[in-house]
Enzyme design. Structure first.
Site, PDB file in Angstrom:
ATOM      1  N   GLU A 291       0.804  -1.223   0.000  1.00 39.44           N
ATOM      2  CA  GLU A 291       0.000   0.000   0.000  1.00 39.44           C
ATOM      3  C   GLU A 291       0.837   1.274   0.000  1.00 39.44           C
ATOM      4  OE1 GLU A 291      -3.971  -1.472   2.360  1.00 39.44           O
ATOM      5  OE2 GLU A 291      -2.237  -0.999   3.590  1.00 39.44           O
TER       6      GLU A 291
HETATM    7  C1  TNX Z   1      -4.464  -4.058   4.905  1.00 39.67           C
HETATM    8  S1  TNX Z   1      -2.798  -6.260   4.304  1.00 39.67           S
HETATM    9  C2  TNX Z   1      -3.185  -3.813   5.358  1.00 39.67           C
HETATM   10  C3  TNX Z   1      -2.961  -3.458   6.752  1.00 39.67           C
HETATM   11  C4  TNX Z   1      -4.258  -3.358   7.505  1.00 39.67           C
HETATM   12  C5  TNX Z   1      -5.161  -4.478   7.103  1.00 39.67           C
HETATM   13  C6  TNX Z   1      -6.441  -4.548   7.898  1.00 39.67           C
HETATM   14  C7  TNX Z   1      -1.752  -5.256   4.193  1.00 39.67           C
HETATM   15  C8  TNX Z   1      -0.539  -5.742   3.629  1.00 39.67           C
HETATM   16  N1  TNX Z   1      -2.037  -4.021   4.615  1.00 39.67           N
HETATM   17  O1  TNX Z   1      -2.236  -2.267   6.831  1.00 39.67           O
HETATM   18  O2  TNX Z   1      -3.969  -3.415   8.870  1.00 39.67           O
HETATM   19  O3  TNX Z   1      -5.473  -4.348   5.750  1.00 39.67           O
HETATM   20  O4  TNX Z   1      -7.189  -5.669   7.565  1.00 39.67           O
END
Ligand code: TNX
Length: 532
Positions: free
Chosen positions: A344
């Site tokens: 992300e």
């Molecule tokens: C996505 S999964 C994220 C996390 C959040 C999570 C909550 C991922 C690699 N990044 O930063 O905590 O969703 O479900």
């Protein structure tokens, strides 16, 4: 808030409770309070089970635990087993590193097992005279003792021992894992979890043959691991007010972290540390203004938004910072993997992301570790020893498939199957729901080797069940989200695809309930499972 006691405090508590009073000369009541297990009725399902009705072994006052002579590692597994069984049975169960005894015994022997057991498997034989676990490694012996614990009555954790017959069904189990990596993840950044909470979770994980615990140690809301060359990361970034809703503080000192590593290692679990970058870095950047391109520290964040932060890709200081962190973390991490996040990173362009990863991936190798990242890392065509953790909800991912074709290995954590922080259904009081509602059957009914197109069995290093902690505060909260779904993911990681069977699994899962009640595991009583 209830704290589940650690192994040590639980032993002391049971000792303090004393034993149920039994009149001298009263007949021993030999009715088990739960039905004796069938051989193989454990989680994860063993590879091969051959019951032998003539062979039932009953553990008694004269039983000894015998371990391979000359092996401290086998003796340590024997001692752990004795420490688990003594409080429940009240039997002395001495641990003897000797060749053979005329006494009924549980023997833990290195060597002599079926060739298929390899490095982590075991062979377990039960006859009237005793139980013999054979393996090539202490990890294999330990796995065998976890199977043995589940074959014994659930009262093994209790103090009502006079009413229990400690029988193990006869026959042979030959068992070994499908995948080398069977992981769980705990997010310490959104809410800090203490050493006691982490070790309590490790105790539970080890019962299901999980062999990696990934710790998500930094994020936008908090920084949870001591780094000596950047000391304010923890004193400020892990200080008061950090974490979702500002409920901090908390961080692991290096001594805490080493204690967690050692506790895990004693249960044959390897710690995988993660520092998330180049995004998910607000805690570091709000602590050190110089880590921002404009030199201005942003405000600390306690909300649950994602994707807004980024280290400064074109600043040399960024790479000094990253190298310091990787060097210090690698130095206290005996395991092979160092996770650098990479998910992300919406505040960086594709080109910046590539620039960053191309510089940072070699730093992990420089300090002797194997780089591991969320699946976005595969966008930069990294070297083939870099491991990707798939967290998508779909069944295609071109970057991942190309990486698999080149030889990169993948850990499967599809968010709509394996994420333990997703709600079970719309009424679940904890958790999020962006990926899916995940009932027990959803968590169980998928195959890691067919989940993503063109990422097949040979490319799968294993599975991992991440537990993000935006909504979690306590160990009770952790347990409620992990149980009963964690055992489902554990079975996907260990048991053969051919043995996959929801009806069998849900029956075996239901049989875990008495054990969890005695261990005070605050599990979700899913209506899909026939709890006993
Ligand atoms: C996505 S999964 C994220 C996390 C959040 C999570 C909550 C991922 C690699 N990044 O930063 O905590 O969703 O479900």
């Amino acid at each position: 808030m209830r704290r589940r006691p650690t192994t040590m405090t639980r032993l002391l508590a049971i000792a303090a409770l004393g034993l149920p009073f039994v009149l001298p000369g009263a007949p021993a009541v030999a009715t088990p309070t739960t039905p004796t297990r069938q051989l193989g009725e454990v989680i994860p399902a063993p590879v091969e089970t051959r019951p032998d009705a003539r062979g039932t072994f009953t553990l008694g006052r004269h039983t000894v635990i015998r371990t391979s002579p000359g092996s401290g590692a086998a003796w340590r597994v024997g001692r752990q087993l004795a420490e688990t069984l003594r409080p429940a049975t009240g039997y002395p169960l001495p641990v003897l590193p000797v060749r053979a005894t005329p006494l009924p015994e549980i023997a833990l022997l290195l060597g002599g097992a079926d060739a298929r057991v390899s490095q982590e498997g075991y062979q377990l034989d039960v006859t009237r005279r005793g139980v013999t676990i054979r393996a090539n490694t202490a990890a294999g012996l330990f796995a065998g003792t976890q199977t043995l614990r589940q074959l014994l009555p659930a009262e093994i954790e209790a103090s009502q021992r006079q009413r229990v017959t400690w029988s193990v069904p006869g026959g042979r189990i030959v068992d070994y894992p499908r995948f080398a990596y069977r992981g769980a993840m705990l997010d310490l950044a959104r809410h800090f979890h203490t050493v006691d909470e982490i070790t309590a979770y490790l105790d539970l994980l080890s019962q299901y043959k999980i062999n990696y615990l990934h710790l998500h140690l930094s994020d936008d809301q908090g920084w949870r691991i001591q780094i000596d060359s950047w000391p304010r990361l923890t004193t400020v970034g892990g200080g008061p007010g950090t974490g979702v809703d500002g409920v901090g503080p908390g961080y692991l000192t290096k001594a805490d972290y080493k204690a967690v590593v050692a506790y895990a290692a004693a249960r044959h679990i390897t710690i995988v540390p993660e520092i998330d970058m180049p995004g998910h870095t607000n805690a570091a950047q709000s602590t050190y203004a110089e880590l921002n391109c404009d030199g201005v520290a942003p405000a600390p964040r306690t909300d649950i938004a994602v994707g807004y932060s980024s280290l400064c890709i074109d600043d040399e200081l960024t790479y000094r910072f990253v190298e310091d962190v990787i060097r210090e973390l690698a130095a206290i991490t005996p395991g092979p993997f160092l996770h650098i996040g990479g998910d992300e990173a919406h505040a960086t362009t594709d080109e910046e992301y590539r620039t960053f990863m191309t510089r940072v991936l070699p730093l992990v190798a420089k300090y002797g570790k194997r780089a591991y990242g969320w699946n976005e890392v595969m966008q930069v065509d990294p070297p083939t020893d870099v491991v990707a953790q798939f967290w998508g909800t779909g069944t295609t991912n071109a970057d991942l498939a190309e990486a698999a074709a080149r030889g990169n290995k993948v850990v499967m954590s599809p968010a709509n199957k394996a994420y333990l922080d997703m709600k079970y259904d719309r009424n679940t009081r904890l958790g999020l729901s962006w990926a899916a509602y995940i009932e027990v059957r959803d968590a169980y009914d998928w195959d890691p080797a067919t989940r993503v197109a063109n990422v097949g069995e040979q490319s799968i290093l294993g599975v991992e069940a991440p537990l993000w902690s935006e909504t979690l505060r306590s160990l009770d909260d952790i347990e409620y989200m992990a149980f009963p779904r964690l055992p489902a993911i554990a079975e996907l990681g260990w048991s053969t695809a051919a043995s996959h069977d929801w009806e069998s699994f849900r029956t075996r899962l239901g049989e875990q309930a008495p054990r969890w009640r005695l261990q005070q595991v605050d599990f979700y009583p899913s209506p899909q499972v026939p709890w006993i």
